[in-house]
Design a protein around this motif. Structure first.
Motif, short mmCIF file in Angstrom:
data_model
loop_
_atom_site.label_atom_id
_atom_site.label_comp_id
_atom_site.label_asym_id
_atom_site.label_seq_id
_atom_site.Cartn_x
_atom_site.Cartn_y
_atom_site.Cartn_z
N GLN A 8 0.93 -1.23 0.11
CA GLN A 8 -0.14 0.01 0.04
C GLN A 8 0.73 1.07 -0.11
OE1 GLN A 8 -3.12 -0.81 -0.75
NE2 GLN A 8 -3.40 1.21 -1.05
N GLU A 9 1.89 1.31 0.82
CA GLU A 9 2.93 2.23 1.00
C GLU A 9 3.43 2.63 -0.58
OE1 GLU A 9 4.88 4.45 3.93
OE2 GLU A 9 3.24 2.95 4.06
N PHE A 10 3.79 1.38 -1.19
CA PHE A 10 4.28 1.53 -2.49
C PHE A 10 3.42 2.10 -3.39
CE2 PHE A 10 4.57 -0.03 -6.58
CZ PHE A 10 5.81 0.19 -7.22
N ILE A 11 2.19 1.75 -3.40
CA ILE A 11 1.16 2.26 -4.28
C ILE A 11 0.98 3.74 -4.24
CG2 ILE A 11 -1.32 2.22 -5.10
CD1 ILE A 11 -1.01 -0.92 -4.37
N THR A 12 0.80 4.37 -3.23
CA THR A 12 0.72 5.69 -2.71
C THR A 12 2.03 6.28 -3.31
OG1 THR A 12 0.71 5.02 -0.41
CG2 THR A 12 -0.89 6.76 -1.12
N GLU A 13 3.12 5.83 -2.70
CA GLU A 13 4.35 6.74 -2.99
C GLU A 13 4.79 6.72 -4.61
OE1 GLU A 13 8.12 5.66 -0.65
OE2 GLU A 13 9.06 6.18 -2.54
N ALA A 14 4.57 5.65 -5.49
CA ALA A 14 4.94 5.29 -6.52
C ALA A 14 3.78 6.41 -7.39
CB ALA A 14 4.49 3.92 -6.95
N GLY A 15 2.47 6.30 -6.91
CA GLY A 15 1.48 7.12 -7.34
C GLY A 15 1.82 8.69 -7.72
N GLU A 16 2.54 8.99 -6.56
CA GLU A 16 3.06 10.43 -6.38
C GLU A 16 4.08 10.67 -7.18
OE1 GLU A 16 3.99 11.23 -2.36
OE2 GLU A 16 1.93 10.92 -1.86
N HIS A 17 5.13 9.73 -7.47
CA HIS A 17 6.10 9.77 -8.49
C HIS A 17 5.51 9.90 -9.77
CE1 HIS A 17 9.12 10.06 -5.67
NE2 HIS A 17 9.04 8.86 -5.06
N LEU A 18 4.51 9.08 -9.98
CA LEU A 18 4.25 8.88 -11.35
C LEU A 18 3.35 10.04 -11.79
CD1 LEU A 18 3.20 5.27 -11.28
CD2 LEU A 18 5.02 6.07 -12.67
N ASP A 19 2.50 10.64 -10.77
CA ASP A 19 1.88 11.95 -11.27
C ASP A 19 2.85 12.95 -11.63
OD1 ASP A 19 -0.23 10.87 -10.67
OD2 ASP A 19 -1.00 11.63 -8.77
N GLU A 20 4.14 13.08 -10.77
CA GLU A 20 4.87 14.30 -11.00
C GLU A 20 5.67 13.84 -12.44
OE1 GLU A 20 8.10 14.94 -7.92
OE2 GLU A 20 6.80 14.35 -6.52
N MET A 21 5.81 12.61 -12.53
CA MET A 21 6.47 12.22 -13.94
C MET A 21 5.68 12.74 -15.14
SD MET A 21 7.59 8.38 -15.22
CE MET A 21 8.26 7.83 -13.57
N GLU A 22 4.28 12.67 -14.85
CA GLU A 22 3.44 12.94 -16.06
C GLU A 22 3.50 14.21 -16.41
OE1 GLU A 22 -0.94 12.95 -15.43
OE2 GLU A 22 -0.97 11.75 -17.16
N THR A 100 0.41 -0.28 -11.13
CA THR A 100 0.18 -0.07 -9.67
C THR A 100 -1.35 -0.23 -9.34
OG1 THR A 100 0.44 2.36 -10.55
CG2 THR A 100 1.98 1.54 -9.03
N ASP A 101 -2.28 0.28 -10.36
CA ASP A 101 -3.66 0.01 -10.10
C ASP A 101 -3.90 -1.34 -9.90
OD1 ASP A 101 -5.98 1.74 -10.24
OD2 ASP A 101 -6.57 0.90 -11.96
N GLU A 102 -3.30 -2.22 -10.77
CA GLU A 102 -3.58 -3.59 -10.84
C GLU A 102 -3.17 -4.20 -9.49
OE1 GLU A 102 -3.29 -4.66 -15.38
OE2 GLU A 102 -1.73 -5.12 -13.86
N LEU A 103 -2.03 -3.65 -8.73
CA LEU A 103 -1.56 -4.08 -7.65
C LEU A 103 -2.73 -3.57 -6.77
CD1 LEU A 103 2.06 -3.12 -7.88
CD2 LEU A 103 1.46 -5.43 -7.25
N PHE A 106 -5.65 -6.16 -7.25
CA PHE A 106 -5.67 -7.53 -7.51
C PHE A 106 -4.25 -8.25 -6.63
CE2 PHE A 106 -7.25 -6.06 -11.67
CZ PHE A 106 -8.49 -6.24 -11.64
N ASN A 107 -3.75 -7.13 -6.00
CA ASN A 107 -2.44 -7.42 -5.47
C ASN A 107 -1.32 -8.11 -6.38
OD1 ASN A 107 -2.83 -6.62 -2.88
ND2 ASN A 107 -3.49 -8.16 -2.13
N LYS A 108 -1.40 -8.01 -7.61
CA LYS A 108 -0.47 -8.62 -8.48
C LYS A 108 -0.37 -7.80 -9.77
CE LYS A 108 -3.27 -12.18 -10.15
NZ LYS A 108 -3.71 -13.74 -10.23
#
Lengths: 970, 171
Positions: A8-22, A100-103, A106-108
């Motif tokens: 969960q931690e990863f999903i939020t963190e990666a989400g932020e990075h990916l948003d910035e990346m966009e 990340t959405d799938e993670l 569906f956790n995978k």
């Protein structure tokens, strides 16, 4: 294996990075030459990669890794950034978002990444065999001051190094200085990155043996230059590496399946030895005030010092280095004497320690303290080797070392060394400690260090962060314990004092200021954020709501007290003395109430602020939308964003997002004209869409404005008439603005003809409904041929609303003020009935009335049978008058939900608790109107359905149909 | 053999387990609910009526800041009313606050009597027809105490959403 606890931690963190990346990618598209953006993207990719590897997410890690390679090539300028590449980058980024959405769901990781990888290889593959020299000239890192003004020398030496030059003594004497080190680093960087790209090909390549041979050659060249620089342990690493490759080559020739993962281990290992290189290979950012920069600053400065330490020159700058070097040596010598065997140990922990120690060494030392040191330390160890530092570190995982170090601390503290040295010694270890104790953010531990250690504390955070994202350190329980013991005791309390003393003693005032500024800056860098479960905040919010209610209760008590005082005075005829006491009590009660009110207000505001996010969180999603929308059209659209700092409740941000998408899409699709049309009209070629947010009292206003063709009221009028939404008389009375508002009528846009002619209003009713759900309002304004403006006005928060309290019978009801247009007083004799519906005439229009007492089945207690109060509410297009017994007043109420079976289709959106603890139901005006229409129809009998709907809005029609269908089911 | 004996023994122990019930009356009927479901029992609190809700929903109450629906159990179970008692009811009501699978709900009863301890195995499955028109679907079981029949209600069933919604639509 995926570490689910971290997911969960990863999903939020990666989400932020990916948003910035966009958003960075979109910027890059506009400004393809901008290195800084590219660096940012690289850094974001790298962060995602680091986190993904840590959690064990294979696909995201692989994808980001390859992406990183491509970005590196772009960064080096070998390929220029084209639209195709940006498309690829964006689609890779989208793929990661999808993963990340799938993670999350569906956790995978489900979606394959091969196709994108192939595309990435298509670009990065072209540059698999770069020419060394070309690289030398192109990839001079402008962040390396050493490397700037020595092109010729560089070439010369590089050539020598590349030829596996063995007459190093000659050069050593001539050029053994910082410049040389810079060149060495550069060569190292190039070769390592070359090896990295080559190694990536390995698993797929047919000619892997050849590639390996090539790599071995490169490594040998590296080895000889390391030898030449005198970096013995590096030489050993290279040797091992070559051996390993030879083994693998053997394996390949025997047809065994081999893994090439060790290649990465080695490159990482080597890179991690050079803070400067590490920076290049990981974070290469200077602009952004982020932790990484702090590190780079540190590393860079440190690099300089290390380089300079090697030289024999005797200028002022040198002191710094000497001091460090001395300290390091002091450390070096002692343990090594007793523990020489451990020198060769090389594992990740040690290497990381090495790095971080270097950084911290640097950050600990400010110039002032160094100057004070200057006299104390003679420049003795001139033949210091930089590598000693890391060699010393290799010992760290040995338990015994700590004892020795402790002894060393003691002895230094006793005066063998200067206080500053002691400080250095201790701080050298503290950051490392923190890093190792827990790779997760451990507030309780790292925070004190941050505060107490001041500058070094910052680097604690910095290095800590570094470790977490870059290379998760394998934990060694033994180390953890000892380190934990050492850190808090020895470092945090005593050191800062010593430091301040030295500072004050030695620093000229300007320097102190400078230093302070730097540390303020530093604090900002490590600005701490806390991820909190939204539920916790909601529950706090509830509590505050209670407090607000209590406040109202106290106000009421005060009023009662005042009445009581009056009563005592008049009825009991108390004398002045007695009255004075009563008055005193009343006054104190009033003061206490005011005080409570203030605290409650502040608390309420504070909690609300916790939930607030800058609206940029929302706005930043849209540049991408606009880009995608305009990509296939001949339109040019520029999105301008204003007021993105305006803060808004996170819940609202989530809920307003989709309606905004809708409006923006309309603006691009139907508002902005194609380029040629714009030119023909004499408008600027590029259409503008302005997104603006600002506060307006308790509301946030979001404006979406485009300079497109606008909405033609005539077209709207005609379609509305054709489709029977409205009668001609009504239309004639309407202002253009009101006519335009017709596009928000449900079903208005669904007719194909409307969409084609007016082009606007697809699903605008949904937008409006969504905004109204948030107790907000939506206005449309348009000037034909010039512009269209949507204005969304929403309350700051959902939990507390301003409301009008009304009384029906003996019950109090709450009407959200957002729905209230006005309140009027009417005479019953003014009420007329049209087709069974009670209406009054209000300023030349008819206003249908709903008697709340009637629809709620409450017997009205009003004695005045002549007059009544009417609250005029608007539900989108329709205005309705609610007949109530009396108006109580305006109040701020906390919305509490009702049980679902009470709330659904009940006409209530929730309830609130009043000051006296009683409950008042909050009217859902929209529902209420629908409900009433349903009731009326039932009264009229279903046979008259057709006739009566003619004057109803379409929403009502829909709901009636729905009601009918549901009732037939049961 | 040993195994079997052991199983029998544990069964015995389980059967001997006592459960605690809160007993209450509606009219002349005697009911019980597992004490673990009971959050609290309150008396005479103002109830705010919710218009347009099913008639067995008496309204909502303010339970320390939470808004909780209150169901008139007599109406919900379609029990016969005792006329002369109805007037008294208003002034002197008992509300049992239950936690029914996380849904905190209040139930109005005529009177809460006592806490009872009964043995788990003394609970029998409900007979076809109990009395006073009570449907057996709402009953978890019955149990005889002092010649009286104690009815254990199945509150999950009573609070079944679909049924409530359906009843509402009929209204």
């Amino acid at each position: 294996m995926i570490d689910y606890s971290m997911l969960q931690e990863f999903i939020t963190e990666a989400g932020e990075h990916l948003d910035e990346m966009e958003s960075d990618l979109l910027q890059l598209e506009v400004d393809p030459e901008n290195r800084d953006i590219l660096n940012d993207i690289f850094r974001e990719t790298h962060s995602v990669k680091g986190a993904a590897e840590y959690v064990g997410l294979e696909k995201i890690a692989t994808l980001s890794h390859h992406l990183e390679n491509l970005l590196e090539i772009l960064r080096q300028g070998k390929i220029s950034v084209t639209h195709n590449i940006i498309d690829l980058l964006i689609s890779a980024r989208d793929r990661m978002v999808r993963l990340t959405d799938e993670l999350d769901r569906f956790n995978k990781e489900k979606t394959e990444i091969e196709d994108i990888l192939k595309l990435i290889h298509g670009y990065s593959g072209e540059d698999q065999l770069p020419e060394e020299k070309a690289e030398n000239s192109t990839s001079v890192d402008d962040t390396e001051p050493e490397a700037i003004n020595l092109d010729d020398l560089e070439q010369e030496i590089d050539e020598k190094i590349e030829n596996e030059n063995s007459n190093s003594d000659e050069i050593y004497e001539e050029d053994y200085d910082s410049e040389l080190f810079g060149i060495y680093l550069q060569q190292l960087e190039e070769i390592i990155s070359y090896i990295q790209t080559q190694a990536l090909q390995l698993p797929d390549a047919d000619n892997s043996e050849e590639i390996l041979d090539d790599i071995v050659k490169k490594i040998e060249s590296l080895r000889s230059s390391a030898n030449y620089m005198g970096y013995e342990s590096l030489v050993n690493i290279y040797k091992k590496w070559i051996d390993e490759i030879r083994d693998v080559q053997e394996g390949i020739s025997l047809g065994e399946s081999v893994s090439f993962h060790f290649m990465k281990d080695f490159t990482d290992k080597i890179v991690s030895r050079f803070p400067k290189l590490k920076e290049t290979f990981s974070e290469k950012t200077k602009e952004r005030p982020k932790v990484h920069d702090h590190i780079s600053e540190d590393t860079q400065a440190l690099q300089e010092t290390i380089i300079e330490a090697d030289s024999t020159e005797n200028d002022e700058d040198l002191d710094f280095d000497d001091v460090i070097q001395n300290e390091l040596d002091f450390f070096d010598d002692e343990p090594e004497e007793r523990e020489p065997a451990a020198t060769q140990e090389k594992d990740d922990i040690n290497l990381t320690l090495d790095d971080e120690q270097k950084q911290d060494t640097d950050s600990t030392f400010d110039e002032g303290s160094i100057q004070s040191e200057k006299q104390g330390i003679s420049k003795k160890d001139e033949d210091i080797e930089v590598i000693d530092l890391s060699e010393m570190e290799l010992l760290i995982d040995d338990q015994k070392l700590y004892d020795k170090l402790d002894k060393a601390f003691d002895s230094t503290a006793e005066g063998l060394m200067d206080p500053v040295s002691v400080k250095l010694d201790e701080e050298l270890f503290s950051p490392v400690d923190v890093t190792h104790v827990d790779p997760l953010p451990d507030k309780s531990f790292s925070e004190p260090s941050v505060q107490n250690l001041d500058k070094s504390g910052e680097s604690v955070e910095a290095s800590f962060f570094e470790t977490q994202t870059d290379q998760p350190v394998s934990e060694n329980p033994e180390i953890l314990e000892t380190e934990a013991e050492i850190t808090p005791g020895s470092t945090s309390s005593e050191i800062p004092m010593e430091k301040t003393e030295t500072e004050e003693a030695s620093e000229p005032p300007e320097k102190i200021i400078e230093h302070r500024q730097k540390s303020v800056f530093g604090e900002r860098l490590v600005k701490q954020t806390l991820r909190v479960d939204a539920k916790k905040i909601d529950s706090l919010m509830n509590q505050v709501g209670e407090l607000v209610v209590s406040r109202a209760w106290f106000s009421q008590l005060f009023n009662e007290m005042r009445d009581f005082q009056q009563y005592l005075k008049e009825s009991m005829s108390l004398d002045k003395k007695e009255m004075k006491q009563v008055r005193g009590l009343t006054f104190r009660l009033s003061e206490a109430t005011v005080n409570l009110g203030r605290v409650a207000n502040e608390l309420q505001e504070g909690i609300m602020k916790v939930r607030m996010l800058p609206i940029s969180n929302l706005f930043n999603r849209y540049p991408r939308l606009i880009r995608d929308l305009t990509r296939e059209t001949s339109k040019k659209v520029e999105l301008k964003i204003k007021g993105e700092d305006t803060e808004l409740d996170k819940m609202i941000i989530e809920q307003i997002s989709d309606p905004m998408v809708h409006i923006l899409r309309n603006a691009v699709d139907h508002g902005i004209e194609p380029t040629d049309e714009r030119i023909a009209k004499g408008k600027p070629e590029t259409g503008n869409i302005i997104l603006e947010a600002y506060h307006e009292s308790n509301h946030v206003v979001i404006e979406i404005k485009d300079d497109g063709k606008g909405i033609n009221p005539e077209t709207i009028k005609e379609t509305a008439l054709q489709n029977g939404f409205i009668s001609r008389e009504e239309v004639d009375q309407m202002t253009p603005k009101e006519i335009i508002s017709l596009i928000m009528k449900p079903g208005f846009s669904t007719a194909g003809k409307v969409t084609h002619t007016s082009g606007r209003g697809v699903g605008m009713d949904v937008v409006k409904k969504n905004v109204e759900k948030l107790n907000g309002t939506l206005e449309i304004d348009s000037r034909l041929g010039k512009e269209t403006q949507f204005r969304i006005k929403i309350p700051l928060t959902l939990a507390i609303i301003a409301a009008l309290m009304v009384r029906v019978g003996k019950d109090l009801f709450t009407v959200p003020l957002a729905n209230v247009e006005e309140t009027i007083r009417i005479f019953y004799e003014d009420i007329t009935t049209i087709e069974g519906v009670e209406v009054i005439y209000l300023r030349n229009t008819t206003l249908p009335l709903i008697r709340l007492s009637e629809i709620f089945g409450i017997s009205s207690m009003e004695k005045d049978h002549k007059k009544a109060f009417v609250v005029v509410v608007s539900t989108g297009m329709r205005k309705v008058g609610l007949v109530v017994d009396s108006l109580i007043g305006q109040e701020e109420v906390v919305i509490k939900p009702l049980v679902d079976y009470l709330q659904e289709n009940s006409g209530f959106s929730g309830a609130t608790i009043l000051g006296d603890g009683s409950i008042s139901l909050i009217l859902d005006v929209y529902e209420l109107v629908n409900l009433t229409i349903g009731n009326r129809l039932r009264q009229l009998g279903l046979g008259t359905f057709q006739g009566s709907t003619s004057q109803l809005g379409d929403s009502e029609k829909h709901s009636i149909k729905k009601k009918l269908s549901t009732s037939t089911i049961h | 053999m040993q195994q079997e004996a052991y199983t029998r023994e544990t069964e015995q122990v389980e059967k001997e387990q006592l459960i605690q019930l809160v007993g209450f009356m509606i009219g002349k009927e005697y009911f019980g609910v597992d004490i673990l479901m009971v959050q609290e029992i309150i008396r005479s609190t103002p109830i705010t009526a919710v218009p347009n809700s099913p008639d067995f929903i008496e309204g909502v109450i303010n339970l320390r800041g939470s808004i909780i629906p209150v169901i008139d159990l007599r109406k919900r179970l379609n029990l016969l009313k005792i006329k002369d008692k109805e007037n008294k009811e208003k002034e002197d009501i008992w509300i049992i606050i239950l936690d029914v699978e996380g849904r905190t709900t209040g139930f109005i009863v005529d009177m809460v009597t006592e806490v009872l301890k009964i043995q788990e195995d003394s609970i029998e499955s409900p007979p076809e027809i109990v009395s006073a028109g009570l449907k057996s679907q709402y009953i978890r079981g019955v149990c005889k105490i002092d010649k009286r029949l104690l009815i254990l209600l199945d509150f999950n069933r009573i609070l079944l959403l679909d049924e409530i919604k359906k009843l509402k639509d009929v209204d």
